[in-house]
Design a protein around this motif. Structure first.
Motif, PDB file in Angstrom:
ATOM      1  N   LYS A 142      44.169  44.562  45.838  1.00  0.00           N
ATOM      2  CA  LYS A 142      44.522  44.183  44.463  1.00  0.00           C
ATOM      3  C   LYS A 142      43.987  45.205  43.458  1.00  0.00           C
ATOM      4  N   ARG A 150      48.802  39.962  40.505  1.00  0.00           N
ATOM      5  CA  ARG A 150      49.081  38.582  40.109  1.00  0.00           C
ATOM      6  C   ARG A 150      48.706  37.620  41.242  1.00  0.00           C
ATOM      7  N   PRO A 151      48.459  36.363  40.919  1.00  0.00           N
ATOM      8  CA  PRO A 151      48.164  35.382  41.966  1.00  0.00           C
ATOM      9  C   PRO A 151      49.340  35.234  42.927  1.00  0.00           C
ATOM     10  N   GLY A 205      43.837  35.834  40.606  1.00  0.00           N
ATOM     11  CA  GLY A 205      44.400  36.897  39.788  1.00  0.00           C
ATOM     12  C   GLY A 205      43.479  38.083  39.639  1.00  0.00           C
ATOM     13  N   GLY A 269      43.070  32.265  40.300  1.00  0.00           N
ATOM     14  CA  GLY A 269      42.801  33.006  39.074  1.00  0.00           C
ATOM     15  C   GLY A 269      43.879  32.789  38.038  1.00  0.00           C
ATOM     16  N   GLY A 271      45.168  35.493  36.045  1.00  0.00           N
ATOM     17  CA  GLY A 271      45.879  36.683  35.590  1.00  0.00           C
ATOM     18  C   GLY A 271      46.159  37.652  36.684  1.00  0.00           C
ATOM     19  N   GLY A 272      46.897  38.678  36.367  1.00  0.00           N
ATOM     20  CA  GLY A 272      47.242  39.698  37.333  1.00  0.00           C
ATOM     21  C   GLY A 272      47.608  40.978  36.666  1.00  0.00           C
ATOM     22  N   THR A 275      52.119  42.324  34.741  1.00  0.00           N
ATOM     23  CA  THR A 275      52.616  41.494  33.665  1.00  0.00           C
ATOM     24  C   THR A 275      53.476  42.333  32.761  1.00  0.00           C
ATOM     25  N   ALA A 427      44.520  39.937  32.306  1.00  0.00           N
ATOM     26  CA  ALA A 427      44.733  38.493  32.363  1.00  0.00           C
ATOM     27  C   ALA A 427      46.161  38.117  32.008  1.00  0.00           C
TER      28      ALA A 427
END
Length: 460
Positions: A142, A150-151, A205, A269, A271-272, A275, A427
């Motif tokens: 990640k 992202r999750p 995330g 989480g 966020g990721g 986005t 996030a």
């Protein structure tokens, strides 16, 4: 020989503790690492003096291979990739413990004739070590953006799946403890625990990765301590407990800095990294300025607070920022750096970067120390920090980061934000600070932008 080993172990433990104390500040961190490394050398020597120890050539071969791979990797890694390296090296430690547990199982034919405490400690080490190894690999992926930040989840089935995998690993371990000697049971423990590690970290995330890395680090320490109990290796017990305790404390502190509980982070989480750039909300307008405008505003300020974030790390702009700060100090401007506990991608990320650029330690201010200063500050210069400066954390109950302690950047008299674009932070939430009337945006690569500001300052 036994007395000599005991003395060496005590010396090693003292060096471990003294070295750990040195990690409390950038000035002493390098020395602390060196002292702790010396302690590990002493501990290895003491272990090699164990009566009846065989296969010396395998131990030496392992040390040589580890040195040949580890030293160049550590020296070549970029500072922006340091969180990934920490996650990877931490995972390797957990994997080593899991493999050690497997070897112990095979050598004792399923713990036949071994005390119950040895079996329990070894199986605990196998489960936690495997979780740490595979979970750390996901965290590495990640952070390196090999795996989407992202999750990644299976929805409502995620938590039952996590519980099922962990229960399966524990169940197989219990079967071994009750007398099962089939090696497939131990393999099942390692596989199910590894899948549990993957399943737990994937739904978290990217914004929570610093906490996850710290938590997995604590797991690795606990697994090493358990393996030390099983092997009657005092060095592993003490070193593992030091890592486990310090990692647990750090994880708790970071979770509190985000106003979140550790269980809520592990549960998923918020966020990721992937986005889309959010739309500007609240009807505000973004005001863009030039490097010349920024230079004039900084030069005539009485006090400037620099707020570094991951954007500074990515651009490797810390040296340019320090050059700019020196020029401002020469002009009589008071310059400080505001450090948020979770800025960057690992604990202390910003401190390490700025220390590398020879920023004076007294200019580095932690959040609790600097937050009251923003209201008296002429200019707050935000360099690639998004979520830790987002006032929605205080004002918007519907925001995913509501309640998270932030740096009070919005209270400064003027705010200048250096960013590549209007894309959201890690996030994945919009930042209303960017549309505040007193905020100006300087778009572009952080290093290039700061260098332009430096040239303009020299011309004033």
């Amino acid at each position: 020989m036994i007395t000599l080993r005991a003395v060496l172990y005590i010396l090693a433990f003292a060096l471990f503790i003294y070295g750990l104390m040195g990690l409390t500040g950038p000035r002493t961190a390098v020395r602390g690492n060196a002292i702790a490394a010396a302690g590990m050398v002493v501990a290895v020597v003491a272990t090699l003096l164990t009566p009846g120890l065989s296969n010396w050539w395998l131990i030496v071969l392992g040390l040589v291979i580890g040195t040949v791979i580890g030293v160049p990797a550590a020296r070549r890694v970029k500072m922006t990739a340091m969180p990934q390296m920490v996650a990877l090296f931490n995972g390797v430690g957990g994997g080593a413990v899991a493999l050690t547990a497997w070897v112990e199982f095979r050598e004792t034919t399923g713990f036949q004739g071994e005390p119950v405490n040895v079996a329990i400690a070894t199986l605990f080490a196998a489960i936690i070590g495997s979780i740490s190894f595979w979970g750390s690999l996901v965290a590495f992926g990640k952070l390196q953006e090999i795996v989407p930040g992202r999750p990644i989840t299976v929805g409502r089935l995620q938590m039952p799946l996590n519980v099922l995998l962990l229960a399966g690993a524990v169940g197989c371990a219990v079967a071994i403890g009750l007398g099962g000697s089939a090696e497939l049971l131990l393999v099942a423990v390692l596989v199910l625990a590894g899948l549990a590690g993957i399943a737990v970290v994937l739904p978290i995330g990217g914004a929570d990765m610093p906490v996850v890395v710290s938590l997995l680090n604590a797991f690795t320490g606990l697994s090493a301590a358990a393996a030390g109990l099983a092997l009657s290796n005092t060095a592993m017990i003490v070193a593992g407990m030091l890592v486990g305790a310090s990692g647990s404390i750090l994880t708790d502190q970071m979770a509190k800095a985000m106003n979140r509980s550790i269980p809520s982070i592990v549960a998923g989480g918020f966020g990721g990294a992937e986005t889309a750039a959010p739309a500007i909300t609240g009807g505000g307008t973004v005001r863009s300025v030039s490097a010349a405008d920024v230079a004039v505003q900084l030069a005539y300020a009485g006090q400037v607070i620099v707020v570094p974030g991951y954007g500074m790390a990515v651009a490797q702009a810390q040296h340019a920022v320090q050059d700019m700060a020196k020029l401002l100090v020469d002009k009589g401007v008071v310059v400080d750096y505001a450090i948020h506990p979770v800025a960057g991608r690992m604990p202390g990320h910003m401190n390490v970067l700025l220390a590398e650029a020879d920023v004076p330690y007294e200019q580095l201010k932690e959040m609790d120390e600097i937050n009251d200063e923003f209201a008296r500050t002429d200019v707050a210069l935000v360099i690639g920090a998004n979520d830790v400066t987002n006032p929605a954390a205080r004002t918007d109950p519907n925001s995913p980061i509501y309640g998270m302690p932030i740096l009070n950047v919005d209270q400064a008299k003027a705010v200048i934000v250096l960013k590549r674009s209007m894309r959201a932070g890690f996030a994945g939430v919009d930042n209303p600070l960017y549309t505040d009337q007193k905020t100006a945006m300087l778009f572009g690569d952080a290093k290039s932008s700061v260098r332009e500001v430096v040239e303009e300052l020299k011309a004033l």
